[in-house]
Motif scaffolding. Structure first.
Motif, PDB file in Angstrom:
ATOM      1  N   ALA A 100      33.912  19.676 -42.272  1.00  0.00           N
ATOM      2  CA  ALA A 100      33.411  19.067 -41.046  1.00  0.00           C
ATOM      3  C   ALA A 100      34.515  18.287 -40.332  1.00  0.00           C
ATOM      4  N   SER A 101      35.326  17.556 -41.088  1.00  0.00           N
ATOM      5  CA  SER A 101      36.424  16.781 -40.494  1.00  0.00           C
ATOM      6  C   SER A 101      37.393  17.675 -39.747  1.00  0.00           C
ATOM      7  N   LEU A 102      37.703  18.816 -40.339  1.00  0.00           N
ATOM      8  CA  LEU A 102      38.640  19.748 -39.708  1.00  0.00           C
ATOM      9  C   LEU A 102      38.108  20.269 -38.384  1.00  0.00           C
ATOM     10  N   ALA A 103      36.777  20.352 -38.249  1.00  0.00           N
ATOM     11  CA  ALA A 103      36.155  20.863 -37.022  1.00  0.00           C
ATOM     12  C   ALA A 103      35.697  19.739 -36.101  1.00  0.00           C
ATOM     13  N   HIS A 104      35.966  18.480 -36.471  1.00  0.00           N
ATOM     14  CA  HIS A 104      35.506  17.317 -35.707  1.00  0.00           C
ATOM     15  C   HIS A 104      33.986  17.389 -35.524  1.00  0.00           C
ATOM     16  N   ALA A 105      33.315  17.608 -36.647  1.00  0.00           N
ATOM     17  CA  ALA A 105      31.858  17.714 -36.671  1.00  0.00           C
ATOM     18  C   ALA A 105      31.316  16.797 -37.763  1.00  0.00           C
ATOM     19  N   SER A 106      30.000  16.658 -37.819  1.00  0.00           N
ATOM     20  CA  SER A 106      29.385  15.846 -38.859  1.00  0.00           C
ATOM     21  C   SER A 106      29.187  16.670 -40.128  1.00  0.00           C
ATOM     22  N   ARG A 107      29.031  15.973 -41.262  1.00  0.00           N
ATOM     23  CA  ARG A 107      28.790  16.662 -42.529  1.00  0.00           C
ATOM     24  C   ARG A 107      27.482  17.446 -42.471  1.00  0.00           C
ATOM     25  N   VAL A 108      26.461  16.873 -41.818  1.00  0.00           N
ATOM     26  CA  VAL A 108      25.173  17.557 -41.705  1.00  0.00           C
ATOM     27  C   VAL A 108      25.341  18.886 -40.971  1.00  0.00           C
ATOM     28  N   SER A 109      26.133  18.883 -39.891  1.00  0.00           N
ATOM     29  CA  SER A 109      26.362  20.113 -39.129  1.00  0.00           C
ATOM     30  C   SER A 109      27.053  21.159 -39.988  1.00  0.00           C
ATOM     31  N   ALA A 110      28.038  20.723 -40.787  1.00  0.00           N
ATOM     32  CA  ALA A 110      28.760  21.664 -41.643  1.00  0.00           C
ATOM     33  C   ALA A 110      27.844  22.247 -42.705  1.00  0.00           C
ATOM     34  N   THR A 111      27.027  21.407 -43.332  1.00  0.00           N
ATOM     35  CA  THR A 111      26.105  21.882 -44.370  1.00  0.00           C
ATOM     36  C   THR A 111      25.096  22.868 -43.788  1.00  0.00           C
ATOM     37  N   GLN A 112      24.571  22.555 -42.606  1.00  0.00           N
ATOM     38  CA  GLN A 112      23.621  23.457 -41.963  1.00  0.00           C
ATOM     39  C   GLN A 112      24.273  24.778 -41.599  1.00  0.00           C
ATOM     40  N   ALA A 113      25.497  24.725 -41.096  1.00  0.00           N
ATOM     41  CA  ALA A 113      26.196  25.951 -40.710  1.00  0.00           C
ATOM     42  C   ALA A 113      26.479  26.830 -41.922  1.00  0.00           C
ATOM     43  N   ILE A 114      26.972  26.219 -43.003  1.00  0.00           N
ATOM     44  CA  ILE A 114      27.296  26.993 -44.201  1.00  0.00           C
ATOM     45  C   ILE A 114      26.029  27.580 -44.811  1.00  0.00           C
ATOM     46  N   SER A 115      24.930  26.837 -44.774  1.00  0.00           N
ATOM     47  CA  SER A 115      23.659  27.364 -45.272  1.00  0.00           C
ATOM     48  C   SER A 115      23.215  28.572 -44.443  1.00  0.00           C
ATOM     49  N   ALA A 116      23.384  28.473 -43.118  1.00  0.00           N
ATOM     50  CA  ALA A 116      23.017  29.593 -42.245  1.00  0.00           C
ATOM     51  C   ALA A 116      23.921  30.794 -42.511  1.00  0.00           C
ATOM     52  N   TRP A 117      25.219  30.549 -42.706  1.00  0.00           N
ATOM     53  CA  TRP A 117      26.141  31.652 -43.009  1.00  0.00           C
ATOM     54  C   TRP A 117      25.783  32.317 -44.327  1.00  0.00           C
ATOM     55  N   ARG A 118      25.370  31.482 -45.291  1.00  0.00           N
ATOM     56  CA  ARG A 118      24.997  32.035 -46.603  1.00  0.00           C
ATOM     57  C   ARG A 118      23.764  32.940 -46.461  1.00  0.00           C
ATOM     58  N   ALA A 119      22.785  32.508 -45.665  1.00  0.00           N
ATOM     59  CA  ALA A 119      21.573  33.311 -45.458  1.00  0.00           C
ATOM     60  C   ALA A 119      21.896  34.643 -44.786  1.00  0.00           C
ATOM     61  N   GLN A 120      22.930  34.648 -43.943  1.00  0.00           N
ATOM     62  CA  GLN A 120      23.335  35.874 -43.247  1.00  0.00           C
ATOM     63  C   GLN A 120      24.399  36.645 -44.026  1.00  0.00           C
ATOM     64  N   GLU A 121      24.747  36.141 -45.231  1.00  0.00           N
ATOM     65  CA  GLU A 121      25.767  36.746 -46.093  1.00  0.00           C
ATOM     66  C   GLU A 121      27.127  36.817 -45.407  1.00  0.00           C
ATOM     67  N   LEU A 122      27.397  35.810 -44.572  1.00  0.00           N
ATOM     68  CA  LEU A 122      28.708  35.707 -43.940  1.00  0.00           C
ATOM     69  C   LEU A 122      29.676  34.923 -44.816  1.00  0.00           C
ATOM     70  N   VAL A 123      29.162  33.896 -45.497  1.00  0.00           N
ATOM     71  CA  VAL A 123      29.959  33.096 -46.433  1.00  0.00           C
ATOM     72  C   VAL A 123      29.125  32.889 -47.688  1.00  0.00           C
ATOM     73  N   LEU A 124      29.599  33.436 -48.796  1.00  0.00           N
ATOM     74  CA  LEU A 124      28.900  33.297 -50.071  1.00  0.00           C
ATOM     75  C   LEU A 124      29.720  32.431 -51.017  1.00  0.00           C
ATOM     76  N   GLY A 125      29.065  31.863 -52.026  1.00  0.00           N
ATOM     77  CA  GLY A 125      29.753  31.028 -52.999  1.00  0.00           C
ATOM     78  C   GLY A 125      29.580  29.556 -52.695  1.00  0.00           C
ATOM     79  N   THR A 126      30.313  28.743 -53.422  1.00  0.00           N
ATOM     80  CA  THR A 126      30.239  27.296 -53.273  1.00  0.00           C
ATOM     81  C   THR A 126      31.639  26.723 -53.155  1.00  0.00           C
ATOM     82  N   ARG A 127      31.719  25.387 -53.141  1.00  0.00           N
ATOM     83  CA  ARG A 127      33.000  24.694 -52.984  1.00  0.00           C
ATOM     84  C   ARG A 127      34.065  25.246 -53.932  1.00  0.00           C
TER      85      ARG A 127
END
Length: 252
Positions: A202-229
């Protein structure tokens, strides 16, 4: 004044005009323009030093004047915000330059530099050592001039990206990290092994942590980004299409 000293004077930069004000050069590929003999000459002047995960290369406020070249591994540049939270400015990888060096006219470092990978090899260079290197390997000065010209273009692109919607910025950060540090496993799909938390992305994108978590969750649902930290499988083709769609939505 020697030719190299004149070139240094022309190349000297004011503090980087980007959010965070921390000087660094990424994606330089500088070693590709040097021979093995050139690298040995550089190593003889400024021997590389190993760092372990979590070890600090320098703290904010320490004397500047040294150029750090990352030969292997990953380094995180970050600062502590007014509320005490860490803000990640960038992640450096092999061939990246960082540090408030003799090119910036900054007297002290503007960030904490921390080893992010299990092991990193870093070559610290003072101005005197740089002049000695250019005497032995004249191509280094011209390489650096070319790298700095490329940096100007990168800054223009980054400033333009700040006006993009937060979801676009987050996807662009993930793509940038993947292209820089990932390994392609199949067409359009990369493995990315990088120890970054959601708040750091989130810091790298100048966004909030909540926004990053929501985005990564959405990407995971669409199988765009899989895995964890630390262990991601990234569908870069899918992310690029997502960015295009979000940008079109933003202008309609």
């Amino acid at each position: 004044m020697t030719l190299t000293q004149r070139l240094l004077s022309l190349m000297r930069l004011r503090p980087t005009p980007v959010p965070g004000g921390v000087w660094h050069l990424s994606g330089t590929r500088w070693s590709a323009g040097l021979t093995e003999e050139d690298m040995q000459q550089i190593g003889a002047v400024c021997p590389p030093r190993p760092y372990r995960k979590g070890e600090r290369i320098y703290h904010v406020g320490e004397p500047g004047g040294t150029l750090y070249i990352l030969l292997d591994g990953h380094v995180k540049l970050s600062r502590t915000g007014l509320l005490g939270a860490e803000r990640v400015i960038t992640v450096c990888g092999p061939d990246d330059f960082f540090g408030e060096s003799f090119l910036t006219e900054m007297p002290t470092t503007q960030a904490d530099a921390t080893c992010l990978s299990d092991r990193a090899m870093i070559c610290p260079i003072t101005q005197e050592q740089f002049l000695e290197i250019t005497r032995r390997v004249p191509a280094v000065a011209l390489l650096l001039a070319s790298i700095l010209a490329t940096r100007v273009h990168q800054l223009q692109t980054r400033l333009e990206s700040l006006s993009q919607p937060v979801q676009v910025r987050l996807a662009q950060v993930m793509l940038d990290l993947t292209y820089r540090f990932g390994q392609e496993r199949e067409a359009g799909v990369y493995d990315l092994h990088l120890e970054l938390r959601h708040d750091e992305i989130a810091s790298l994108a100048h966004a909030s942590r909540v926004s990053a978590t929501q985005a990564i969750s959405a990407w995971r649902a669409q199988e765009l980004v899989l895995g964890t930290r630390g262990q991601y499988r990234v569908n870069v083709s899918g992310l690029e299409r997502l960015i295009e769609r979000l940008q079109l939505d933003a202008v309609q």
